[in-house]
Design a protein around this motif. Structure first.
Motif, PDB file in Angstrom:
ATOM      1  N   PRO A 326       0.837  -1.199   0.000  1.00 19.36           N
ATOM      2  CA  PRO A 326       0.000   0.000   0.000  1.00 19.36           C
ATOM      3  C   PRO A 326       0.874   1.251   0.000  1.00 19.36           C
ATOM      4  CG  PRO A 326       0.075  -0.947   2.196  1.00 19.36           C
ATOM      5  CD  PRO A 326       0.811  -1.894   1.305  1.00 19.36           C
ATOM      6  N   VAL A 327       0.443   2.277  -0.685  1.00 20.64           N
ATOM      7  CA  VAL A 327       1.201   3.533  -0.686  1.00 20.64           C
ATOM      8  C   VAL A 327       1.086   4.212   0.675  1.00 20.64           C
ATOM      9  CG1 VAL A 327       1.290   5.859  -1.693  1.00 20.64           C
ATOM     10  CG2 VAL A 327       1.133   3.844  -3.177  1.00 20.64           C
ATOM     11  N   VAL A 328      -0.067   4.078   1.309  1.00 18.27           N
ATOM     12  CA  VAL A 328      -0.236   4.577   2.672  1.00 18.27           C
ATOM     13  C   VAL A 328      -0.266   3.367   3.598  1.00 18.27           C
ATOM     14  CG1 VAL A 328      -1.719   5.858   4.254  1.00 18.27           C
ATOM     15  CG2 VAL A 328      -1.499   6.610   1.875  1.00 18.27           C
ATOM     16  N   GLU A 329       0.663   3.326   4.543  1.00 18.64           N
ATOM     17  CA  GLU A 329       0.779   2.165   5.418  1.00 18.64           C
ATOM     18  C   GLU A 329      -0.485   1.945   6.251  1.00 18.64           C
ATOM     19  OE1 GLU A 329       5.078   0.959   6.956  1.00 18.64           O
ATOM     20  OE2 GLU A 329       4.591   3.022   7.511  1.00 18.64           O
ATOM     21  N   ALA A 330      -0.731   0.676   6.533  1.00 15.81           N
ATOM     22  CA  ALA A 330      -1.867   0.341   7.388  1.00 15.81           C
ATOM     23  C   ALA A 330      -1.619   0.830   8.804  1.00 15.81           C
ATOM     24  CB  ALA A 330      -2.075  -1.174   7.390  1.00 15.81           C
ATOM     25  N   ALA A 331      -2.697   1.097   9.497  1.00 20.26           N
ATOM     26  CA  ALA A 331      -2.594   1.499  10.901  1.00 20.26           C
ATOM     27  C   ALA A 331      -1.987   0.360  11.713  1.00 20.26           C
ATOM     28  CB  ALA A 331      -3.960   1.863  11.447  1.00 20.26           C
ATOM     29  N   PRO A 332      -1.220   0.681  12.742  1.00 14.74           N
ATOM     30  CA  PRO A 332      -0.614  -0.374  13.574  1.00 14.74           C
ATOM     31  C   PRO A 332      -1.672  -1.326  14.113  1.00 14.74           C
ATOM     32  CG  PRO A 332       0.291   1.783  14.136  1.00 14.74           C
ATOM     33  CD  PRO A 332      -0.854   2.038  13.199  1.00 14.74           C
ATOM     34  N   GLY A 333      -1.373  -2.616  14.036  1.00 18.40           N
ATOM     35  CA  GLY A 333      -2.283  -3.621  14.567  1.00 18.40           C
ATOM     36  C   GLY A 333      -3.368  -4.061  13.623  1.00 18.40           C
ATOM     37  N   GLN A 334      -3.474  -3.435  12.450  1.00 18.10           N
ATOM     38  CA  GLN A 334      -4.517  -3.832  11.498  1.00 18.10           C
ATOM     39  C   GLN A 334      -4.195  -5.203  10.926  1.00 18.10           C
ATOM     40  OE1 GLN A 334      -5.177  -2.533   7.178  1.00 18.10           O
ATOM     41  NE2 GLN A 334      -6.469  -1.085   8.299  1.00 18.10           N
ATOM     42  N   VAL A 335      -5.187  -6.074  10.870  1.00 20.43           N
ATOM     43  CA  VAL A 335      -5.004  -7.429  10.352  1.00 20.43           C
ATOM     44  C   VAL A 335      -5.015  -7.385   8.824  1.00 20.43           C
ATOM     45  CG1 VAL A 335      -5.968  -9.761  10.260  1.00 20.43           C
ATOM     46  CG2 VAL A 335      -6.137  -8.417  12.368  1.00 20.43           C
ATOM     47  N   PRO A 336      -4.026  -7.985   8.157  1.00 24.10           N
ATOM     48  CA  PRO A 336      -4.000  -7.973   6.686  1.00 24.10           C
ATOM     49  C   PRO A 336      -5.200  -8.707   6.105  1.00 24.10           C
ATOM     50  CG  PRO A 336      -1.872  -8.632   7.584  1.00 24.10           C
ATOM     51  CD  PRO A 336      -2.836  -8.649   8.718  1.00 24.10           C
ATOM     52  N   ALA A 337      -5.534  -8.369   4.897  1.00 27.74           N
ATOM     53  CA  ALA A 337      -6.560  -9.074   4.142  1.00 27.74           C
ATOM     54  C   ALA A 337      -5.885  -9.873   3.033  1.00 27.74           C
ATOM     55  CB  ALA A 337      -7.565  -8.090   3.565  1.00 27.74           C
ATOM     56  N   THR A 338      -6.610 -10.847   2.476  1.00 29.76           N
ATOM     57  CA  THR A 338      -6.074 -11.683   1.407  1.00 29.76           C
ATOM     58  C   THR A 338      -6.886 -11.446   0.140  1.00 29.76           C
ATOM     59  OG1 THR A 338      -5.401 -13.379   3.005  1.00 29.76           O
ATOM     60  CG2 THR A 338      -5.517 -14.033   0.687  1.00 29.76           C
ATOM     61  N   TYR A 339      -6.174 -11.112  -0.947  1.00 35.56           N
ATOM     62  CA  TYR A 339      -6.846 -10.778  -2.194  1.00 35.56           C
ATOM     63  C   TYR A 339      -6.204 -11.488  -3.377  1.00 35.56           C
ATOM     64  CZ  TYR A 339      -8.365  -6.535   0.395  1.00 35.56           C
ATOM     65  OH  TYR A 339      -8.881  -5.653   1.312  1.00 35.56           O
ATOM     66  N   ASP A 340      -7.008 -11.697  -4.413  1.00 37.03           N
ATOM     67  CA  ASP A 340      -6.475 -11.865  -5.754  1.00 37.03           C
ATOM     68  C   ASP A 340      -6.432 -10.458  -6.344  1.00 37.03           C
ATOM     69  OD1 ASP A 340      -6.547 -14.566  -5.299  1.00 37.03           O
ATOM     70  OD2 ASP A 340      -7.754 -15.063  -7.070  1.00 37.03           O
ATOM     71  N   ILE A 341      -5.255 -10.031  -6.788  1.00 36.14           N
ATOM     72  CA  ILE A 341      -5.089  -8.667  -7.288  1.00 36.14           C
ATOM     73  C   ILE A 341      -5.085  -8.727  -8.806  1.00 36.14           C
ATOM     74  CG2 ILE A 341      -3.629  -6.611  -7.259  1.00 36.14           C
ATOM     75  CD1 ILE A 341      -2.582  -7.568  -4.525  1.00 36.14           C
ATOM     76  N   VAL A 342      -6.084  -8.081  -9.419  1.00 36.80           N
ATOM     77  CA  VAL A 342      -6.317  -8.229 -10.846  1.00 36.80           C
ATOM     78  C   VAL A 342      -6.530  -6.870 -11.501  1.00 36.80           C
ATOM     79  CG1 VAL A 342      -7.352 -10.506 -10.496  1.00 36.80           C
ATOM     80  CG2 VAL A 342      -8.828  -8.485 -10.605  1.00 36.80           C
ATOM     81  N   GLY A 343      -6.355  -6.852 -12.825  1.00 44.00           N
ATOM     82  CA  GLY A 343      -6.592  -5.639 -13.596  1.00 44.00           C
ATOM     83  C   GLY A 343      -7.907  -5.707 -14.342  1.00 44.00           C
ATOM     84  N   PRO A 344      -8.246  -4.658 -15.108  1.00 46.65           N
ATOM     85  CA  PRO A 344      -9.539  -4.561 -15.784  1.00 46.65           C
ATOM     86  C   PRO A 344      -9.589  -5.147 -17.188  1.00 46.65           C
ATOM     87  CG  PRO A 344      -8.400  -2.470 -15.923  1.00 46.65           C
ATOM     88  CD  PRO A 344      -7.510  -3.389 -15.137  1.00 46.65           C
ATOM     89  N   VAL A 345      -8.451  -5.633 -17.719  1.00 43.96           N
ATOM     90  CA  VAL A 345      -8.428  -6.173 -19.074  1.00 43.96           C
ATOM     91  C   VAL A 345      -9.254  -7.453 -19.141  1.00 43.96           C
ATOM     92  CG1 VAL A 345      -6.895  -7.376 -20.706  1.00 43.96           C
ATOM     93  CG2 VAL A 345      -6.303  -5.105 -19.889  1.00 43.96           C
ATOM     94  N   CYS A 346      -9.920  -7.666 -20.264  1.00 41.00           N
ATOM     95  CA  CYS A 346     -10.821  -8.812 -20.412  1.00 41.00           C
ATOM     96  C   CYS A 346     -10.048 -10.085 -20.749  1.00 41.00           C
ATOM     97  CB  CYS A 346     -11.861  -8.510 -21.475  1.00 41.00           C
ATOM     98  SG  CYS A 346     -13.014  -7.219 -20.974  1.00 41.00           S
ATOM     99  N   GLU A 347      -9.177 -10.479 -19.843  1.00 41.96           N
ATOM    100  CA  GLU A 347      -8.383 -11.706 -19.938  1.00 41.96           C
ATOM    101  C   GLU A 347      -8.216 -12.260 -18.534  1.00 41.96           C
ATOM    102  OE1 GLU A 347      -6.692 -13.011 -22.645  1.00 41.96           O
ATOM    103  OE2 GLU A 347      -6.806 -11.398 -24.129  1.00 41.96           O
TER     104      GLU A 347
END
Length: 423
Positions: A326-347
């Protein structure tokens, strides 16, 4: 090491907050650090101190004029693989005597342009290419300095798509045939043999494959000298890897590579050329993107961002890993989330990461893809009529757009309509 660090919870490029750049140019964009480019070039240059040498930046990694001028000012040579890259190097003020022309498919037009504009050497990949260079040089009344790229049949222990030193690869001539090919070179008009070239692949994380290849080159040097060839220059290619995953063991350092070169080849008295690209540019750049949506799937969360595979194709092409933060760091103690990180292209291939743990994010939050300076912007396309994204160079507390984002109108107006479709 790079110069992208958090200060007061915000990612900075040197002394500039990345959020400030995003507000000025929009997302997505590439951002490069001058300090990192300069530091990484000097690491290689210093590693070969005491040997006659030239560090030729492999500009296929990142070829923006501002990057080339930054490195040229430090005394870098350039390794080019096309007529376009040669023209870029010359436009950046690099003299011909510091430009090495590599690549398996040089055309006669490219050869003529390099001979006319000045060239340090051609790294010859085949007998037909050698004959073409001889013919062009003779026609122009020039003498073409050449090395011959030998394929040492060494496994680089890297991704199959970026390995170049095995016998089944398209690059170079088999080292077993080197004596015959050098004899042919000596018989052709317009050619001047100056050395040997070898390059076994990219993103190497061990020194052992380099050592195996360079030992074969050392033996070949002695053999060719005994045959009467004046071998005075060894082009060792590039290929030293970078740590794309911060948690992994780091690849060897340039100083370790330099010590190995001196140990294996120092006794030959040859001038050494090396052609690093990724290690100079890779960690000197990031790609910054904005979250468009957070989407809930059947069994996963998707982070849909405005950067796409056409902007950064390495994950789709090589299954390559980039740390994403993240460009802005998470607040201390915040639990990370799990994502599939994807773009908008139709593939479906427009996927940057699967099951990646990162700070919990929302729409309009910014993320940065680390180690994106090499083979990022240069491999980008306008697929889906998505504009090429801006490139930004930071120098201390200053930044400048070094390639702007084109408008849709500019993109469309590059098309030409035939007469029968007018009206």
């Amino acid at each position: 090491m790079d110069h992208f660090l958090y200060r007061d919870g915000v990612l900075h490029a040197e002394d500039v907050p990345v959020t400030e750049i995003a507000a000025a140019v929009g997302t997505p964009f590439y951002c490069y650090s001058t300090a990192t480019l300069e530091r990484h070039f000097r690491l290689f240059d210093d590693a070969l101190e005491g040997m006659d040498h030239l560090v030729c930046y492999a500009m296929k990694a990142a070829s923006n004029q501002a990057i080339l001028r930054t490195l040229a000012a430090l005394g870098a040579g350039m390794d080019v693989v096309s007529g376009g890259e040669y023209a870029r190097a010359k436009a950046a003020g690099v003299p011909g005597e510091r430009i090495v022309f590599s690549g398996v498919g040089k055309t006669e037009e490219e050869i003529a342009a390099a001979l006319s504009g000045g060239i340090r050497q051609f790294n010859v990949e085949s007998e037909p290419e050698m004959a073409a260079i001889s013919a062009v040089a003779s026609r122009l009344g020039r003498e073409a300095p050449i090395t011959i790229r030998v394929n040492p049949d060494v496994d680089a222990k890297t991704h199959a798509k970026i390995a170049t030193g095995k016998s089944e690869n398209k690059f170079g001539i088999p080292i077993s045939r080197a004596r015959d090919v050098y004899a042919l070179a000596a018989s052709l008009p317009g050619l001047k043999v100056v050395g040997i070239d070898v390059h076994i692949g990219s993103q190497l994380t061990q020194l052992a494959p380099f050592e195996a290849a360079y030992r074969k080159v050392a033996e070949l040097t002695e053999t060719l000298r005994a045959d009467g060839h004046d071998i005075k220059r060894l082009d060792l290619g590039g290929g030293l890897g970078i740590p794309y995953e911060r948690s992994n063991t780091a690849p060897p350092l340039p100083v370790e590579y330099g010590a190995m070169v001196k140990r294996e080849l120092g006794h030959l008295g040859c001038e050494i050329e090396i052609e690093p690209g990724r290690l100079i540019a890779g960690n000197a750049g990031i790609m910054v993107s904005k979250v468009i949506y957070v989407k809930s799937g059947e069994d996963r969360e998707f982070l849909i961002v405005d950067g796409a595979m056409n902007d950064l194709i390495r994950p789709a092409m090589y299954e390559a890993h980039h740390d994403i933060v993240p460009v802005v760091e998470a607040a201390p103690g915040q639990v990370p989330a799990t994502y599939d990180i994807v773009g908008p292209v139709c593939e479906s291939g427009d996927t940057f990461a699967k099951g990646r743990d990162i700070a919990k994010l929302e729409a309009d939050d910014l993320i940065a893809f680390r180690s994106a300076g090499a083979y990022g912007a240069v491999m980008a396309s306008e697929y889906n009529t998505r504009p090429l994204i801006p490139e930004v160079l930071v120098n201390g507390d200053q930044f400048a757009v070094i390639r702007r984002r084109p408008s849709y109108e500019e993109m469309i107006n590059r098309d030409s309509i035939p007469e029968w479709l007018e009206g």
